[in-house]
Motif scaffolding. Structure first.
Motif, PDB file in Angstrom:
ATOM      1  N   SER A 254       3.251  -0.887 -10.101  1.00 50.07           N
ATOM      2  CA  SER A 254       2.600  -0.747  -8.800  1.00 50.07           C
ATOM      3  C   SER A 254       1.567   0.364  -8.813  1.00 50.07           C
ATOM      4  O   SER A 254       1.806   1.418  -9.396  1.00 50.07           O
ATOM      5  N   PRO A 255       0.415   0.128  -8.150  1.00 49.64           N
ATOM      6  CA  PRO A 255      -0.538   1.232  -7.982  1.00 49.64           C
ATOM      7  C   PRO A 255      -0.028   2.257  -6.968  1.00 49.64           C
ATOM      8  O   PRO A 255      -0.603   3.325  -6.844  1.00 49.64           O
ATOM      9  N   HIS A 256       1.063   1.934  -6.243  1.00 53.63           N
ATOM     10  CA  HIS A 256       1.524   2.831  -5.190  1.00 53.63           C
ATOM     11  C   HIS A 256       2.685   3.706  -5.629  1.00 53.63           C
ATOM     12  O   HIS A 256       3.417   4.240  -4.795  1.00 53.63           O
ATOM     13  N   LEU A 257       2.894   3.847  -6.949  1.00 51.67           N
ATOM     14  CA  LEU A 257       3.869   4.827  -7.431  1.00 51.67           C
ATOM     15  C   LEU A 257       3.228   6.214  -7.411  1.00 51.67           C
ATOM     16  O   LEU A 257       3.898   7.220  -7.234  1.00 51.67           O
ATOM     17  N   ALA A 258       1.921   6.259  -7.653  1.00 50.42           N
ATOM     18  CA  ALA A 258       1.190   7.525  -7.699  1.00 50.42           C
ATOM     19  C   ALA A 258       0.480   7.740  -6.358  1.00 50.42           C
ATOM     20  O   ALA A 258       0.286   6.787  -5.601  1.00 50.42           O
ATOM     21  N   PRO A 259       0.097   8.981  -6.048  1.00 48.44           N
ATOM     22  CA  PRO A 259      -0.684   9.210  -4.823  1.00 48.44           C
ATOM     23  C   PRO A 259      -1.987   8.402  -4.842  1.00 48.44           C
ATOM     24  O   PRO A 259      -2.500   8.093  -5.917  1.00 48.44           O
ATOM     25  N   PRO A 260      -2.505   8.033  -3.657  1.00 48.52           N
ATOM     26  CA  PRO A 260      -3.688   7.154  -3.628  1.00 48.52           C
ATOM     27  C   PRO A 260      -4.963   7.854  -4.088  1.00 48.52           C
ATOM     28  O   PRO A 260      -5.058   9.082  -4.077  1.00 48.52           O
ATOM     29  N   VAL A 261      -5.950   7.058  -4.501  1.00 49.85           N
ATOM     30  CA  VAL A 261      -7.271   7.582  -4.867  1.00 49.85           C
ATOM     31  C   VAL A 261      -7.937   8.126  -3.600  1.00 49.85           C
ATOM     32  O   VAL A 261      -7.894   7.493  -2.545  1.00 49.85           O
ATOM     33  N   ILE A 262      -8.545   9.293  -3.711  1.00 45.14           N
ATOM     34  CA  ILE A 262      -9.208   9.877  -2.537  1.00 45.14           C
ATOM     35  C   ILE A 262     -10.613   9.297  -2.424  1.00 45.14           C
ATOM     36  O   ILE A 262     -11.383   9.351  -3.373  1.00 45.14           O
ATOM     37  N   ARG A 263     -10.923   8.727  -1.268  1.00 45.20           N
ATOM     38  CA  ARG A 263     -12.240   8.113  -1.078  1.00 45.20           C
ATOM     39  C   ARG A 263     -12.955   8.789   0.085  1.00 45.20           C
ATOM     40  O   ARG A 263     -12.367   9.024   1.132  1.00 45.20           O
ATOM     41  N   ASN A 264     -14.226   9.089  -0.111  1.00 49.25           N
ATOM     42  CA  ASN A 264     -15.020   9.703   0.952  1.00 49.25           C
ATOM     43  C   ASN A 264     -15.991   8.672   1.508  1.00 49.25           C
ATOM     44  O   ASN A 264     -17.018   8.399   0.905  1.00 49.25           O
TER      45      ASN A 264
END
Length: 622
Positions: A254-264
């Motif tokens: 899952s991509p949701h095991l790690a904290p999400p990518v920060i997007r500006n």
């Protein structure tokens, strides 16, 4: 269904077998990971994900055999595998036979849980309301022989249209929505269905690791004990499969095991014609608590439970597993916590990362134009000729009978020109071309040719040729744009990391970076050249190029190497296709009833209902 042509592959991965495979390999002998007890396997640093194999099965088969010879020993198969995989499983068997290798030395993993709706083609599914064409005041039937010719058979198999089912329907089917067109099917029946499918398509006796995708959909705001019950039921079902020998271990992907990518997100102009999903983007799901999942696995399977692997995307954009502390345990990142819990981590998508519009971008050198100016001029002049070509027959089509093909299916040059603001990225452009634009166009052209005079037939041939050239040139311009960005990223990596600057190719840099964020890295080696570039031509082969910690963290901090904020959602992305008001002749043309004028101060989108049906949260339904 039909008889499977796959050859049975018996046996399972063992500790000694995997160790032997890597001991005899020249590339992975010192570039491997030894799993902590109780697993103990030796896994090559690079694994192979087969999801893109169906694109070119012949090349894929050669590539897989090359990887087996070179000692790569982890292969991942998609649970929704189609019959293309029968050839791949046969290739696997033949390579093992020819080189007298044992199945014991190879780890075969199966990814299941998320079912994606194939790119859906309206044209293939809908029949033409009138299958007649006018021929000099007689009516003659048109043969529908072009119905499904434009799409490969595997696209026609799906029975479900997830974008048309409400969440309530999905729950009754044992599914939960992930995006508009994909769902997580994690009930025991669905897991069994995927295992049955893979037994049919690949005839693998034992799956060494079963990856569970889409687990984050369980955390939907219900009380914790309900969620825990569901997950325990799923884990207990997998443990029972492990007891009967269908699988050895299972893991969470899952991509949701790690904290999400920060997007500006850039600020939006007040008059932007945007649906809510872009105006207020939904927050990504929170990171799943690994302690909690391990505890549930222990409750489901005792201390010897089989949850020993996790898998997450890892690349220069999505590096949070390595660089960001976990929200539920500030002393650990996902990588360090997995190590502490004795889990083996597998990374995927080392080269492909989503940009701000969630479109794929690739760390890969694209061909660039030597003379960009000429290419652009050629593109403009061809586009001009396309528009003039359309003018030649526009009048006669507008005044013609209702049975002629609709103009927005036929004049794809104009459709492209009206929609081009939306197409920000090569892969998006190609998908739109191959699935939305060209199949209906082929059908319309055939409908027009079927019973037309000689000069219309000539027009069709010339118009097809012109639009073909136009899209080919447009594709080259896109590739140049991506190539330029790759060049900048390449330079940015070289500045931050002297170690990586020793790798000649951008995809090597991306792969070598990603091998440091996980124990094993699954790459899409569906072309043998890709495998060759990542191994024989790679300065890091056999573990010869370790990257120091400070360079890794510097790469994670550098925005210049990330796609996280690239290609922002264009504020005017949803201009209607036929917004051009200027038209020739006084006659009302047939596509006018489709033309919706949008008031920019108070935009109303005809295809987005004001009141959503109950059960569909904003931004997830279609």
């Amino acid at each position: 269904g039909r008889e499977s042509t796959a050859v049975p592959i018996l046996g399972r991965a063992t500790i000694d077998g995997t160790k032997y495979t890597l001991d005899r390999s020249t590339i992975f002998e010192r570039w491997r990971h030894e799993c902590p007890a109780p697993v103990g396997w030796h896994i090559s640093k690079l694994g192979c994900a087969t999801c893109k194999m169906p694109h070119d099965p012949v090349e894929a088969v050669e590539s897989i055999q090359l990887q087996i010879i070179k000692g790569l020993n982890m292969f991942e198969i998609d649970g929704n595998a189609t019959d293309t995989f029968q050839a791949i499983s046969r290739a696997f068997f033949e390579a093992l036979q020819a080189f007298e290798l044992e199945r014991e030395g190879f780890i075969i993993t199966l990814r299941c849980g998320i079912i994606r709706q194939p790119v859906y083609n309206q044209e293939v599914a809908d029949t033409v309301a009138s299958n007649t064409a006018a021929v000099r005041n007689r009516i003659m039937p048109v043969f529908e022989r072009f119905k499904s010719s434009s799409l490969p058979a595997m696209q026609l198999k799906t029975g479900f249209r997830f974008d048309q089912l409400t969440d309530d329907h999905l729950l009754r089917l044992g599914m939960r929505r992930v995006t508009g067109t994909s769902v997580a099917a994690l009930s025991p029946d669905w897991i069994d269905a995927m295992l049955t499918n893979i037994t049919h398509q690949a005839k693998i006796e034992t799956v060494d690791i079963l990856w569970i995708e889409g687990l984050h959909t369980f955390f939907d705001g219900r009380p914790d004990e309900h969620i825990d019950d569901d997950i325990i039921q799923l884990f207990a079902h997998l443990e029972s499969h492990a007891k009967t020998g269908g699988i050895q271990y299972y893991g969470i992907s899952s991509p949701h095991l790690a904290p999400p990518v920060i997007r500006n997100y850039p600020p939006l102009p007040p008059d932007a014609n945007l649906p809510e999903t872009f105006r207020n983007p939904k927050p990504p799901p929170p990171a799943m608590n690994l302690y909690r999942l391990m505890e549930l696995a222990r409750r489901a399977g005792g201390d010897n439970h089989k949850l020993r692997f996790i898998q997450y995307p890892f690349n220069l954009t999505q590096h949070q597993a390595y660089s960001t502390p976990l929200p539920y345990d500030g002393n650990h990142t996902l990588c360090s916590l997995a190590k502490a819990l004795g889990l083996t981590t597998v990374g995927y998508s080392p080269i492909e990362a989503p940009n701000m519009m969630r479109l794929p971008e690739r760390y890969h050198n694209y061909p660039m134009e030597a003379d960009l100016k000429t290419t652009r001029m050629n593109f403009f002049s061809v586009t001009e000729r396309v528009a003039l070509k359309e003018m030649e027959v526009k009048d006669s089509l507008e005044k013609g009978p209702k049975t002629l093909p609709p103009m927005e299916k036929l004049f794809i040059g104009s459709v492209y020109i009206a929609q081009q603001r939306q197409l920000t990225n090569l892969h998006f452009f190609l998908d739109w071309l191959n699935y939305s634009l060209i199949p209906p166009f082929r059908k319309a052209i055939l409908q027009l040719k079927e019973a037309a005079s000689a000069d219309i037939k000539d027009w069709c041939v010339q118009y097809e040729q012109l639009t073909n050239d136009m899209f080919r040139l447009r594709r080259r311009l896109f590739e140049h744009k991506h190539g330029k960005r790759s060049y900048m990223i390449n330079g940015a990596i070289d500045q931050v990391s002297p170690t990586l600057s020793r790798c000649p190719m951008l995809n090597q840099k991306a792969i070598n970076f990603a091998t440091h964020g996980c124990d094993v890295l699954a790459c899409g080696f569906h072309v043998s050249r890709y495998f060759h570039e990542a191994t024989e031509l790679n300065p890091a082969k056999n573990g010869q190029l370790p990257i120091p910690e400070d360079e890794l963290s510097a790469l994670c901090k550098t925005d210049a190497v990330s796609f996280a904020n690239v290609s922002p959602p264009d504020p005017y992305m949803l201009e209607p296709a036929w917004a051009a008001q200027g038209r020739f002749g006084k006659q009302k043309f047939r596509s006018m009833d489709r033309n919706v004028t949008i008031d920019p101060k108070n935009p109303k989108f005809p295809d987005i209902p004001d009141e959503l049906e109950d059960g569909v949260p904003t931004g997830t339904g279609s």
